[in-house]
Design an enzyme around this catalytic site. Structure first.
Site, mmCIF file in Angstrom:
data_model
loop_
_atom_site.group_PDB
_atom_site.id
_atom_site.type_symbol
_atom_site.label_atom_id
_atom_site.label_comp_id
_atom_site.label_asym_id
_atom_site.label_seq_id
_atom_site.Cartn_x
_atom_site.Cartn_y
_atom_site.Cartn_z
ATOM 1 N N LYS A 52 0.841 -1.213 0.000
ATOM 2 C CA LYS A 52 0.000 0.000 0.000
ATOM 3 C C LYS A 52 0.875 1.263 0.000
ATOM 4 C CE LYS A 52 -3.841 -2.385 2.240
ATOM 5 N NZ LYS A 52 -4.554 -2.756 3.471
ATOM 6 N N GLN A 96 -4.428 -1.391 9.736
ATOM 7 C CA GLN A 96 -4.499 -2.738 9.166
ATOM 8 C C GLN A 96 -5.145 -3.697 10.170
ATOM 9 O OE1 GLN A 96 -3.729 -3.434 5.999
ATOM 10 N NE2 GLN A 96 -4.206 -5.599 6.200
ATOM 11 N N ASP A 119 -10.795 3.305 4.457
ATOM 12 C CA ASP A 119 -11.185 1.894 4.417
ATOM 13 C C ASP A 119 -12.703 1.731 4.353
ATOM 14 O OD1 ASP A 119 -9.355 -0.240 4.331
ATOM 15 O OD2 ASP A 119 -8.681 0.146 6.383
HETATM 16 N N1 GUN Z 1 -7.346 -6.642 6.505
HETATM 17 C C1 GUN Z 1 -7.765 -7.369 5.446
HETATM 18 N N2 GUN Z 1 -8.272 -6.563 4.498
HETATM 19 C C2 GUN Z 1 -8.169 -5.299 4.953
HETATM 20 C C3 GUN Z 1 -8.515 -4.032 4.413
HETATM 21 O O1 GUN Z 1 -9.050 -3.882 3.308
HETATM 22 N N3 GUN Z 1 -8.226 -2.965 5.204
HETATM 23 C C4 GUN Z 1 -7.656 -3.094 6.421
HETATM 24 N N4 GUN Z 1 -7.434 -1.990 7.129
HETATM 25 N N5 GUN Z 1 -7.337 -4.254 6.957
HETATM 26 C C5 GUN Z 1 -7.589 -5.354 6.218
#
Ligand code: GUN
Length: 294
Positions: A52, A96, A119
């Site tokens: 990311k 995350q 998100d």
């Molecule tokens: N863990 C698995 N997928 C995601 C996501 O799209 N965003 C975040 N913040 N954590 C995740």
């Protein structure tokens, strides 16, 4: 069978954003900024977060990775979120998931300013999604909708069957595709671990979204001819022939299912790349919104 090429489409989205960022130069307002917050040392999470950040840099965004010890207290994490809520250089905040057990995930998600909720996990964003308002849509569902759109796949009146009911994929993709809007307007069924005779539903799917988290779960005898298959799974399975000792497979048994499908996403190279592309789009959107407010 046509492969839904997440690599190609996500590259197009990145190029579009790169141009938009280049056009922002000299506007005196800086560029979009994203902070990622990772707690602990889960290898899959570490790899997601680093890709990311890398993508942010590639399109010219400002990005920062906060990598925190797994023993950080909940209060320390909430304080860090407060700091970035108040920092004008960062328009998106991504924590995350999953978080260590001693930290309340809901509390953390709710601490992120809805203006920076790239998100789309904050209850405010979720509520707006459900009632059909414009908001931040969670990145994986948004990526699924975007790839269907860019391949001109009709969704109106189609039976979209989702397997999985997580807050990250299952619930939001169901709500997104249910809206009476362009690139949505589907008839939606959500199946999950309590569904008896899963095949009864999956066999009726015009569009099947597999978000189960079990490698190669969807088999050829569970789908009809001509189905559009969206595989959300990213599962690491042991493979001693690989240098890393594992390979990544989806929730769909690709070799079995692909010959029956009209369109199918590969893993890797499908929805995973769309997810990160949509994170960039959401960060750009947050930047525009926050600058409008300022
Ligand atoms: N863990 C698995 N997928 C995601 C996501 O799209 N965003 C975040 N913040 N954590 C995740």
């Amino acid at each position: 069978m046509i492969l839904l090429d997440g690599k190609k489409i996500s590259s197009e989205i990145k190029e579009e954003l790169k141009e938009k960022v280049a056009a922002l130069k000299n506007n005196g307002k800086g560029v979009p900024g994203l902070v990622t917050i990772l707690v602990g040392d889960n290898p899959a999470s570490q790899s997601y977060v680093s890709s990311k950040n890398k993508l942010c840099k590639e399109v010219g965004f400002n990005s920062k990775a906060e990598n925190l010890d797994k023993n950080i207290t909940e209060k320390e994490l909430l304080d860090l979120i407060d700091k970035y809520n108040a920092d004008d250089n960062y328009h998106g905040i991504l924590v995350q998931l999953p978080l260590p057990k001693h930290i309340d995930e809901n509390k953390v998600i709710q601490r992120i300013s809805p203006d920076k909720d790239v998100d789309g996990f904050h209850p405010m964003s979720v509520g707006n999604l459900v009632i059909g308002n414009d908001t931040f849509f969670p990145c994986t569902p948004a990526g699924i909708q975007e790839i269907l759109k860019r391949y001109n796949i009709e969704t109106k009146g189609k039976h979209l069957v989702v397997v999985g009911r997580s807050n990250i994929v299952g619930k939001p993709i169901a709500n997104l595709m249910l809206q009476k809007k362009e690139n949505a307007n589907a008839i939606v069924t959500v199946c999950h671990s309590a569904s008896k005779d899963l095949s009864k539903y999956t066999k009726d799917a015009d569009i099947l979204v597999a978000a189960i988290g079990v490698p190669n779960f969807i088999k050829a005898n569970m789908v009809k001819d001509g189905v559009v298959v969206i595989d959300v799974g990213i599962n690491r399975v042991e493979d001693k022939t690989k240098t890393k000792g594992y390979r990544v497979v989806g929730d769909v048994d690709f070799d079995e299912v692909a010959p029956k499908a009209s369109y199918i996403t590969p893993v890797p190279g499908g929805i995973g790349l769309m997810t990160t592309a949509m994170l960039l789009s959401n960060t750009y959107k947050a930047y525009l919104n926050l600058n409008k407010k300022a």
